[in-house]
Design an enzyme around this catalytic site. Structure first.
Site, mmCIF file in Angstrom:
data_model
loop_
_atom_site.group_PDB
_atom_site.id
_atom_site.type_symbol
_atom_site.label_atom_id
_atom_site.label_comp_id
_atom_site.label_asym_id
_atom_site.label_seq_id
_atom_site.Cartn_x
_atom_site.Cartn_y
_atom_site.Cartn_z
ATOM 1 N N SER A 154 -10.926 -6.004 32.138
ATOM 2 C CA SER A 154 -11.357 -6.280 33.515
ATOM 3 C C SER A 154 -11.218 -5.063 34.427
ATOM 4 O O SER A 154 -10.270 -4.282 34.304
ATOM 5 C CB SER A 154 -10.486 -7.411 34.071
ATOM 6 O OG SER A 154 -10.629 -7.510 35.466
ATOM 7 N N GLU A 156 -10.155 -5.324 37.233
ATOM 8 C CA GLU A 156 -8.886 -5.536 37.955
ATOM 9 C C GLU A 156 -7.803 -4.570 37.460
ATOM 10 O O GLU A 156 -6.843 -4.296 38.167
ATOM 11 C CB GLU A 156 -8.405 -6.972 37.768
ATOM 12 C CG GLU A 156 -9.108 -7.996 38.630
ATOM 13 C CD GLU A 156 -8.816 -7.820 40.112
ATOM 14 O OE1 GLU A 156 -7.657 -7.998 40.508
ATOM 15 O OE2 GLU A 156 -9.744 -7.512 40.872
ATOM 16 N N TYR A 177 -2.077 -10.995 36.568
ATOM 17 C CA TYR A 177 -3.282 -11.067 35.723
ATOM 18 C C TYR A 177 -3.707 -9.669 35.294
ATOM 19 O O TYR A 177 -3.951 -9.417 34.103
ATOM 20 C CB TYR A 177 -4.420 -11.752 36.508
ATOM 21 C CG TYR A 177 -5.787 -11.578 35.871
ATOM 22 C CD1 TYR A 177 -6.200 -12.400 34.828
ATOM 23 C CD2 TYR A 177 -6.671 -10.587 36.321
ATOM 24 C CE1 TYR A 177 -7.459 -12.236 34.235
ATOM 25 C CE2 TYR A 177 -7.910 -10.415 35.740
ATOM 26 C CZ TYR A 177 -8.304 -11.247 34.703
ATOM 27 O OH TYR A 177 -9.544 -11.065 34.131
HETATM 28 P P1 NDP Z 1 -13.391 -18.510 32.810
HETATM 29 O O1 NDP Z 1 -12.177 -18.725 33.624
HETATM 30 O O2 NDP Z 1 -14.686 -19.120 33.240
HETATM 31 O O3 NDP Z 1 -13.114 -19.017 31.312
HETATM 32 C C1 NDP Z 1 -11.875 -18.822 30.704
HETATM 33 C C2 NDP Z 1 -11.884 -19.498 29.340
HETATM 34 O O4 NDP Z 1 -10.596 -19.351 28.722
HETATM 35 C C3 NDP Z 1 -12.156 -21.010 29.393
HETATM 36 O O5 NDP Z 1 -12.915 -21.381 28.266
HETATM 37 C C4 NDP Z 1 -10.755 -21.591 29.285
HETATM 38 O O6 NDP Z 1 -10.717 -22.914 28.802
HETATM 39 C C5 NDP Z 1 -10.159 -20.621 28.275
HETATM 40 N N1 NDP Z 1 -8.698 -20.655 28.220
HETATM 41 C C6 NDP Z 1 -7.830 -20.575 29.248
HETATM 42 N N2 NDP Z 1 -6.568 -20.624 28.804
HETATM 43 C C7 NDP Z 1 -6.631 -20.743 27.452
HETATM 44 C C8 NDP Z 1 -5.678 -20.854 26.420
HETATM 45 N N3 NDP Z 1 -4.366 -20.878 26.674
HETATM 46 N N4 NDP Z 1 -6.104 -20.940 25.133
HETATM 47 C C9 NDP Z 1 -7.425 -20.955 24.857
HETATM 48 N N5 NDP Z 1 -8.388 -20.876 25.795
HETATM 49 C C10 NDP Z 1 -7.992 -20.762 27.080
HETATM 50 O O7 NDP Z 1 -13.560 -16.934 32.628
HETATM 51 P P2 NDP Z 1 -14.899 -16.052 32.511
HETATM 52 O O8 NDP Z 1 -15.803 -16.683 31.551
HETATM 53 O O9 NDP Z 1 -15.360 -15.695 33.870
HETATM 54 O O10 NDP Z 1 -14.300 -14.708 31.889
HETATM 55 C C11 NDP Z 1 -14.208 -14.523 30.478
HETATM 56 C C12 NDP Z 1 -13.152 -13.463 30.187
HETATM 57 O O11 NDP Z 1 -13.523 -12.233 30.798
HETATM 58 C C13 NDP Z 1 -11.762 -13.771 30.710
HETATM 59 O O12 NDP Z 1 -10.831 -13.224 29.812
HETATM 60 C C14 NDP Z 1 -11.694 -13.030 32.035
HETATM 61 O O13 NDP Z 1 -10.357 -12.725 32.363
HETATM 62 C C15 NDP Z 1 -12.499 -11.803 31.695
HETATM 63 N N6 NDP Z 1 -13.194 -11.167 32.781
HETATM 64 C C16 NDP Z 1 -14.027 -11.885 33.584
HETATM 65 C C17 NDP Z 1 -14.765 -11.272 34.565
HETATM 66 C C18 NDP Z 1 -15.687 -12.033 35.468
HETATM 67 O O14 NDP Z 1 -16.071 -11.472 36.503
HETATM 68 N N7 NDP Z 1 -16.073 -13.239 35.132
HETATM 69 C C19 NDP Z 1 -14.675 -9.804 34.769
HETATM 70 C C20 NDP Z 1 -13.785 -9.137 33.845
HETATM 71 C C21 NDP Z 1 -13.082 -9.803 32.887
HETATM 72 P P3 NDP Z 1 -10.943 -24.194 29.806
HETATM 73 O O15 NDP Z 1 -12.442 -24.317 29.966
HETATM 74 O O16 NDP Z 1 -10.333 -25.291 29.045
HETATM 75 O O17 NDP Z 1 -10.261 -23.863 31.097
HETATM 76 P P1 GDR Z 2 -11.491 -11.387 41.572
HETATM 77 O O1 GDR Z 2 -12.469 -12.572 42.004
HETATM 78 O O2 GDR Z 2 -10.124 -11.548 42.115
HETATM 79 O O3 GDR Z 2 -12.211 -10.110 41.873
HETATM 80 O O4 GDR Z 2 -11.382 -11.628 39.993
HETATM 81 P P2 GDR Z 2 -12.399 -13.618 43.206
HETATM 82 O O5 GDR Z 2 -13.768 -14.130 43.359
HETATM 83 O O6 GDR Z 2 -11.304 -14.603 43.015
HETATM 84 O O7 GDR Z 2 -12.012 -12.701 44.473
HETATM 85 C C1 GDR Z 2 -12.844 -11.658 44.928
HETATM 86 C C2 GDR Z 2 -12.359 -11.191 46.289
HETATM 87 O O8 GDR Z 2 -12.624 -12.211 47.249
HETATM 88 C C3 GDR Z 2 -11.492 -12.336 48.091
HETATM 89 N N1 GDR Z 2 -11.459 -13.680 48.693
HETATM 90 C C4 GDR Z 2 -11.312 -14.838 48.032
HETATM 91 N N2 GDR Z 2 -11.194 -15.095 46.705
HETATM 92 C C5 GDR Z 2 -11.099 -16.404 46.325
HETATM 93 N N3 GDR Z 2 -11.032 -16.701 45.017
HETATM 94 N N4 GDR Z 2 -11.076 -17.431 47.235
HETATM 95 C C6 GDR Z 2 -11.168 -17.203 48.583
HETATM 96 O O9 GDR Z 2 -11.154 -18.134 49.377
HETATM 97 C C7 GDR Z 2 -11.304 -15.841 48.994
HETATM 98 N N5 GDR Z 2 -11.457 -15.263 50.213
HETATM 99 C C8 GDR Z 2 -11.537 -13.944 50.018
HETATM 100 C C9 GDR Z 2 -10.326 -12.056 47.173
HETATM 101 O O10 GDR Z 2 -9.145 -11.736 47.930
HETATM 102 C C10 GDR Z 2 -10.872 -10.893 46.348
HETATM 103 O O11 GDR Z 2 -10.658 -9.688 47.023
HETATM 104 C C11 GDR Z 2 -12.524 -11.942 39.209
HETATM 105 C C12 GDR Z 2 -12.064 -12.817 38.035
HETATM 106 O O12 GDR Z 2 -13.202 -13.270 37.346
HETATM 107 C C13 GDR Z 2 -11.196 -12.030 37.080
HETATM 108 O O13 GDR Z 2 -10.930 -12.810 35.919
HETATM 109 C C14 GDR Z 2 -11.931 -10.760 36.677
HETATM 110 O O14 GDR Z 2 -11.137 -9.991 35.816
HETATM 111 C C15 GDR Z 2 -12.314 -9.951 37.917
HETATM 112 O O15 GDR Z 2 -13.129 -10.766 38.748
HETATM 113 C C16 GDR Z 2 -13.088 -8.694 37.560
#
Ligand code: NDP
Ligand code: GDR
Length: 365
Positions: A154, A156, A177
């Site tokens: 990520s 992050e 995280y």
């Molecule tokens: P989601 O939160 O949508 O999905 C997470 C998945 O992980 C779900 O299927 C969830 O299951 C599963 N999960 C959570 N805990 C466990 C566990 N203990 N054992 C097995 N499975 C588990 O994430 P995204 O699809 O958005 O992201 C995919 C991956 O990429 C993640 O690792 C995230 O951290 C990373 N990532 C995401 C980004 C983004 O912008 N979306 C950017 C960079 C990295 P359930 O449906 O049951 O909750």
């Molecule tokens: P992020 O995504 O932390 O970048 O992680 P998120 O959408 O949660 O936050 C983005 C920014 O928005 C600000 N923010 C809020 N965020 C949430 N969730 N709710 C609010 O009400 C709100 N108001 C302002 C946050 O402070 C932050 O700056 C996502 C996840 O998908 C991670 O798993 C992944 O690794 C990173 O993106 C890349």
């Protein structure tokens, strides 16, 4: 458990190459659902590990689910496992015999990781280590050394290091995280160097879609826009509006994951649009698209500020562009519109249920 290797049949009498088998953790998440569609389109057999929950958690993949009794059509199969349970990971590797393993599972909410840091580290950091170790020991026992591993890293991890961020930018994580993702990143590098495992880290910047979880800021905003437009809600409570993110479309990003595993040598890649926008800019575009002014609806709530914030993320994806030939297809405005369009439709359906007295309009998502 049947294995699809050799299941292809050619029409010209030649034997078709064996179907590739992929194992995805986190298949029920946003990325898992897009990656499954992508791999099925490429002819893979896809196995997903799902965790037990008290309600069904497969909504994002229900549309591609085929009853496993229909053995010829069902190319996606689901199995119970958990990243906190090492024995389940090894057992499914031994049973499924995958060619590619995508580790997408995570407690992926940054703000929530401050509330449950221990659990977040167990799943995100140690979970990745458990899976890597399961792959390593599976290879050692079976000799199946061709397995390839993808780790969902990520942006992050860059945290407070200023943009543009590339593969050579130092990490400075700002949450449990992010620190856990750094550990997973280095475990992956270590297994590559120590055991010669084909293992890649995708360092993906934020990617969104109509399937994004509703408590991430983009989807929280577009859900609210839909509900406000249809008259089901009037206020939207948010935290820091000045944070900047490099937001792309999840459907584009899963292609980059796959491309990483098709190269001759394993490596790490940044995947990003190279464009950054503040949360406020997202609000402007999302509300503006349906003719609303976000300032009439947004209320700042301290609850949504984080103990430590990541202010500015903007990727430099030149390596992925050059080596993988990858580039994003969906731009920022198109992404926002795609999400708002869907959420207006969803709000219309909710309105029907509200009007019929089946659900309470005050019950916000
Ligand atoms: P989601 O939160 O949508 O999905 C997470 C998945 O992980 C779900 O299927 C969830 O299951 C599963 N999960 C959570 N805990 C466990 C566990 N203990 N054992 C097995 N499975 C588990 O994430 P995204 O699809 O958005 O992201 C995919 C991956 O990429 C993640 O690792 C995230 O951290 C990373 N990532 C995401 C980004 C983004 O912008 N979306 C950017 C960079 C990295 P359930 O449906 O049951 O909750
Ligand atoms: P992020 O995504 O932390 O970048 O992680 P998120 O959408 O949660 O936050 C983005 C920014 O928005 C600000 N923010 C809020 N965020 C949430 N969730 N709710 C609010 O009400 C709100 N108001 C302002 C946050 O402070 C932050 O700056 C996502 C996840 O998908 C991670 O798993 C992944 O690794 C990173 O993106 C890349």
């Amino acid at each position: 458990m049947e294995n699809a290797v050799g299941s292809g049949s050619a029409t010209n009498g030649e034997v078709a190459p064996p179907r590739k088998v992929a194992l995805i953790t986190g298949i029920t998440g946003q990325d898992g659902s897009y990656l499954t569609e992508f791999l099925l389109n490429k002819g893979y057999e896809v196995h997903g590990l799902i965790r037990r929950s008290s309600n069904f958690n497969t909504q994002r993949i229900d549309h591609i689910y085929v009853d496993p009794h229909n053995a010829h059509k069902a190319r996606m199969k689901l199995h119970y496992a958990d990243l906190t349970d090492a024995s389940s990971l090894r057992r499914w590797l031994d049973t499924i015999l995958p060619d590619e393993v995508y580790n997408l599972a995570a407690q992926s909410h940054v703000a929530v990781s401050f509330e449950i840091p221990d659990y977040t580290a167990d799943v995100v950091a140690t979970g990745a280590l458990r899976l890597l170790e399961a792959v390593r020991s599976h290879i050692a026992d079976s000799g199946r050394s061709h397995i390839r591993y993808y780790q969902a890293g990520s942006s992050e991890m860059f945290g407070s290091t200023p943009p543009p961020q590339s593969e050579t930018t130092p990490f400075h994580p700002r949450s449990p995280y992010a620190a856990s993702k750094c550990a997973a990143h280095w475990y992956t590098v270590n297994y590559r160097e120590a055991y010669g495992l084909y293992a890649c880290n995708g360092i993906l910047f934020n990617h969104e879609s109509p399937r994004r979880g509703e408590n991430f800021v983009t989807r929280k905003i577009t859900r609210a826009v839909g509900r406000i437009k249809i008259g089901l809600q009037s206020k939207l409570f948010l935290g820091n509006l000045q944070a900047s993110r490099d937001w792309g479309f999840a459907g584009d990003y899963v292609e980059a994951m796959w491309l990483m595993l098709q190269q001759e040598k394993p490596d790490d890649y940044v995947v990003a649009t190279e464009e950054s926008h503040t949360v406020e800019e997202f609000l402007e575009v999302a509300f503006g698209y349906v003719g609303l002014n976000w300032r009439d609806h947004v209320v700042i709530d301290k609850r949504y500020f984080r103990p430590a914030e990541v202010d500015n993320l903007k990727g430099d994806a030149s390596k992925a562009k050059k080596v993988l030939g990858w580039k994003p297809k969906v731009g920022f405005a198109q992404l926002v519109k795609m999400m708002v369009d869907q959420d207006v439709e969803m709000a219309k359906k909710e309105k029907v249920l509200v009007d019929a007295g089946y659900i309470d309009a005050q019950q916000q998502p």
